[in-house]
Design a protein around this motif. Structure first.
Motif, short mmCIF file in Angstrom:
data_model
loop_
_atom_site.label_atom_id
_atom_site.label_comp_id
_atom_site.label_asym_id
_atom_site.label_seq_id
_atom_site.Cartn_x
_atom_site.Cartn_y
_atom_site.Cartn_z
N HIS A 193 0.81 -1.23 0.00
CA HIS A 193 0.00 0.00 0.00
C HIS A 193 0.84 1.27 0.00
O HIS A 193 0.30 2.35 -0.17
N ARG A 194 2.15 1.14 0.17
CA ARG A 194 3.00 2.34 0.21
C ARG A 194 4.30 2.10 -0.56
O ARG A 194 5.38 2.02 0.02
N PRO A 195 4.22 1.99 -1.85
CA PRO A 195 5.45 1.78 -2.62
C PRO A 195 6.32 3.04 -2.61
O PRO A 195 5.80 4.15 -2.54
N PRO A 196 7.63 2.84 -2.68
CA PRO A 196 8.53 4.01 -2.72
C PRO A 196 8.33 4.81 -3.99
O PRO A 196 7.95 4.28 -5.05
N THR A 197 8.59 6.09 -3.91
CA THR A 197 8.38 6.96 -5.07
C THR A 197 9.69 7.54 -5.61
O THR A 197 9.72 8.04 -6.73
N THR A 198 10.76 7.47 -4.82
CA THR A 198 12.04 8.01 -5.28
C THR A 198 13.05 6.89 -5.46
O THR A 198 12.84 5.76 -5.01
N VAL A 199 14.16 7.21 -6.11
CA VAL A 199 15.23 6.24 -6.30
C VAL A 199 15.80 5.84 -4.94
O VAL A 199 16.04 4.65 -4.68
N GLN A 200 15.98 6.80 -4.08
CA GLN A 200 16.50 6.51 -2.73
C GLN A 200 15.49 5.65 -1.96
O GLN A 200 15.88 4.73 -1.24
N GLY A 201 14.22 5.93 -2.14
CA GLY A 201 13.19 5.13 -1.48
C GLY A 201 13.23 3.67 -1.94
O GLY A 201 13.11 2.74 -1.13
N TRP A 202 13.40 3.45 -3.25
CA TRP A 202 13.50 2.07 -3.77
C TRP A 202 14.76 1.38 -3.24
O TRP A 202 14.74 0.18 -2.95
N TYR A 203 15.84 2.12 -3.13
CA TYR A 203 17.07 1.55 -2.61
C TYR A 203 16.85 1.04 -1.19
O TYR A 203 17.19 -0.10 -0.85
#
Length: 172
Positions: free
Chosen positions: A53-63
């Motif tokens: 329900h809360r996927p990351p939105t930035t590259v740093q968030g995905w990392y």
């Protein structure tokens, strides 16, 4: 010369049959592998379900998402690997204890049925330890008897092959 013999340390020799460490050792390796795979897969799916329900939105968030997921997957896999290795290793050690107990009985029939008794005894202890219902316990005992007879058949085959090899070696 007698005096110097008394000062020499005596050697201690232990003759441990290979099945005492091969069977439990193989069970521990198998349990570790199974636990690592199952625990990692379960943790991966749990992490995905908890964070869908809360996927990351930035590259740093995905990392950080993947980094956290990988650490949790690894930790859960190692925990499950330890638990499965302990369970399977203990079960295999129980099998070996039943088998060795039959070896030491010295009845004429004990050598022919040691695997069957080991399978049945291990299944009985397993059924009692997990408090299986009567029907499941009966199936577990049947499986233990079946595996015991299969192991007995394998030992008989091994003995026959060994005799054939020895017979051919004496011919040559």
């Amino acid at each position: 010369d007698d005096w110097s013999d008394e000062l020499k340390p005596r050697q201690i020799r232990l003759n441990i049959p290979p099945r005492f460490y091969l069977l439990p050792g193989a069970a521990v390796v198998l349990g570790t592998t199974l636990g690592l795979v199952r625990g990692s897969r379960r943790a991966s799916l749990r992490f995905l379900a908890e964070n869908v329900h809360r996927p990351p939105t930035t590259v740093q968030g995905w990392y950080f998402y993947n980094k956290t997921k990988n650490y949790r997957v690894l930790m859960a896999g190692l925990k499950e690997a330890g638990a499965e290795a302990a369970k399977l290793g203990t079960t295999a050690a129980g099998w070996v204890c039943f088998e060795e107990g039959m070896n030491r009985l010295r009845y004429p029939w004990a050598d022919h049925l040691r695997e069957v008794v080991a399978g049945t005894g291990t299944a009985a202890v397993f059924s009692l330890a997990y408090r299986l219902p009567r029907k499941a316990a009966a199936r577990t005992l049947l499986l233990g008897v079946t595996v015991g007879f299969a192991m007995r058949g394998l030992r008989w085959s091994q003995e026959q092959l060994r005799e054939q090899v020895q017979a051919r070696a004496t011919e040559v």
